[in-house]
Design an enzyme around this catalytic site. Structure first.
Site, PDB file in Angstrom:
ATOM      1  N   ASP A  55       1.037  -1.107   0.066  1.00 52.89           N
ATOM      2  CA  ASP A  55      -0.240   0.174  -0.199  1.00 52.89           C
ATOM      3  C   ASP A  55       0.994   1.721  -0.202  1.00 52.89           C
ATOM      4  O   ASP A  55       2.374   1.481   1.088  1.00 52.89           O
ATOM      5  CB  ASP A  55      -0.388  -0.400   1.255  1.00 52.89           C
ATOM      6  CG  ASP A  55      -1.805   1.063   1.177  1.00 52.89           C
ATOM      7  OD1 ASP A  55      -1.388   2.319   0.516  1.00 52.89           O
ATOM      8  OD2 ASP A  55      -3.456   0.683   2.097  1.00 52.89           O
ATOM      9  N   ILE A  56       0.605   2.367  -0.712  1.00 52.00           N
ATOM     10  CA  ILE A  56       1.842   2.926  -1.280  1.00 52.00           C
ATOM     11  C   ILE A  56       1.830   3.893   0.177  1.00 52.00           C
ATOM     12  O   ILE A  56       2.603   5.207   0.307  1.00 52.00           O
ATOM     13  CB  ILE A  56       1.834   3.350  -3.032  1.00 52.00           C
ATOM     14  CG1 ILE A  56       2.555   4.445  -2.814  1.00 52.00           C
ATOM     15  CG2 ILE A  56       0.205   4.363  -2.941  1.00 52.00           C
ATOM     16  CD1 ILE A  56       2.744   4.865  -4.315  1.00 52.00           C
ATOM     17  N   CYS A  80      -8.613   6.731 -10.446  1.00 44.57           N
ATOM     18  CA  CYS A  80      -8.816   7.396 -10.841  1.00 44.57           C
ATOM     19  C   CYS A  80      -9.141   7.623  -9.372  1.00 44.57           C
ATOM     20  O   CYS A  80     -10.457   7.210  -8.478  1.00 44.57           O
ATOM     21  CB  CYS A  80     -10.228   7.358 -11.120  1.00 44.57           C
ATOM     22  SG  CYS A  80      -9.817   6.046 -12.664  1.00 44.57           S
TER      23      CYS A  80
END
Length: 431
Positions: A55-56, A80
């Site tokens: 998870d960035i 998005c």
């Protein structure tokens, strides 16, 4: 010692379409990350780079074993954002924060958090075309908000919507690209880097045969034909600014018609083909097969060319959609419609062999009704979808078919990424 190649990292890398194109443009990918575990086997089967699954939002740039100010490029296509929630928050305030529980937090801000930390000379951020017309809940244009946040970080930014078909990809795919640099230079106008154009006549829509697929041409050498005003073929791809003349769009036929037939169930054609039956016949097919020097095409394995199962009703309807005549289910008599045409006018679509394909989408993994083969009663295979995205045949998808379709549909077309990477390398980095 500075690397001979410009260095880059790929955020939200997926299967690695953006990385593939950047490598072909001459970049070295130093690090890549995605939160989808299933893309790791694909990325690492095709790239030397170690790809991190994570998870960035939980990974801070200072914790990475990367030089703080040595990167030339940060690239990526964050999912998005919820456009209505995009606000005018200061990106600099995100440094060192994990805003996982903040519903206003958007992954594009993490992209900019990495840009803020590494201060690369340039960046590329890709997203859906719909962002161009999106507004937030206050009525502010989302693109202008994001662009202003990028400019706050010291970057000169331009925003462009590009159709992949104009860069040799056999597919119409419109995507928005934010291109920025902190060197004070003009960002490349990608309209000037187009290599392809709409066909001028019916002849240009036909398959573009390459007479001798083993012949390698050198665009810098003038042949007798060229001196007489007759241009010979250039080996794909050639990305140069203001390139002329431009070639007609690459079509579905150019892209996939050399692949052996397969069928949902049967011995001939088989369900799965693992070898080529004929050599490449078009310019694009020769390029996409990526045949090594001194190797015969018949010695190369064929990957991911397997037909999915279809029921008899769907197969019958597929046959009814005539090549060059009927392309959507709305052309089928009402009594045979499996779907309401007022809701699903394009639920069944046979691809036109004389045009670039429609946009390859991630939900292709659920069903193939929108991507019916032009001449066979079936949906396209993973390899055919990959070719329409401009992945070379040597790019393997060593995962289940459903995951492979999703990975292909989510990718940035490598040829388009190569065009952008080449333009940035030449015009911004001056390399």
């Amino acid at each position: 010692m500075e690397s001979e190649k410009p260095t880059a990292i790929d955020l939200f890398c997926g299967a690695g379409g953006l990385s593939e194109g950047l490598v072909d443009a001459g970049f070295e990918i130093k690090w890549a990350i995605d939160n989808e575990e299933k893309v790791k086997p694909t990325f690492e089967a095709n790239h030397k780079t170690n790809m991190v699954v994570g998870d960035i939002r939980k990974i801070d740039p200072p914790d990475l074993d990367l030089p703080e100010h040595g990167l030339e490029l940060v690239a990526g296509g964050p999912p998005c954002p919820t456009f209505s929630l995009v606000g005018r928050s200061k990106i600099n305030s995100l440094e060192g924060q994990n805003n996982i529980d903040d519903e206003r937090h958007h992954l594009y801000q993490d992209f900019l958090r990495y840009v803020s930390h590494f201060e690369p000379k340039a960046f590329i951020m890709e997203n859906v075309e719909g962002m161009m017309s999106a507004e937030n809940k206050d009525g502010d244009p989302v693109v202008e908000i994001i662009k202003s946040q990028m400019e706050e970080l010291g970057y000169k930014v331009n925003v462009q919507v590009l159709d992949a078909a104009n860069f040799g990809v056999p597919q119409h795919r419109n995507r928005i690209f934010f291109i920025g640099n902190r060197l004070g230079r003009e960002n490349p106008d990608m309209k000037k880097w187009r290599t392809h154009r709409p066909p001028k006549n019916e002849k240009e829509k036909k398959i573009k045969f390459k007479r001798n697929y083993k012949e390698k041409t050198n665009e810098n050498q003038m042949t007798l034909n060229e001196s007489a005003g007759i241009r010979t073929e250039e080996q794909l791809p050639v990305f140069k600014k203001n390139k002329t003349p431009k070639k007609p769009w690459t079509t579905v036929a150019d892209a996939i018609f050399d692949l052996p037939p397969v069928s949902p169930d049967g011995e001939i054609p088989p369900t799965k083909a693992e070898k080529y039956e004929i050599g490449p016949v078009s310019e694009y097919q020769y390029w996409v097969r990526n045949i090594p020097e001194d190797t015969d095409w018949s010695d190369m394995p064929l990957w991911n060319h397997e037909c999915r199962g279809h029921n008899m009703r769907d197969l019958t309807l597929y046959k009814l959609l005539g090549e060059g005549v009927s392309w959507i289910i709305g052309d089928i008599p009402e009594e045979h419609q499996p779907y309401r045409t007022d809701i699903f006018p394009d639920k069944l679509k046979k691809q036109n062999p004389r045009k670039p394909s429609s946009t390859i989408v991630a939900h292709l993994y659920k069903d193939g009704h929108m991507f019916i083969h032009p001449r066979e009663a079936r949906s396209i295979t993973v390899r055919e979808a990959a070719r329409l995205q401009s992945f070379k045949d040597t790019f393997k998808f060593p995962v289940a078919r459903t995951h492979a379709f999703k990975q292909v549909g989510n990718a940035v077309p490598p040829l388009l990424a190569q065009a952008i990477g080449t333009a940035i390398k030449k015009e911004v980095l001056k390399k």
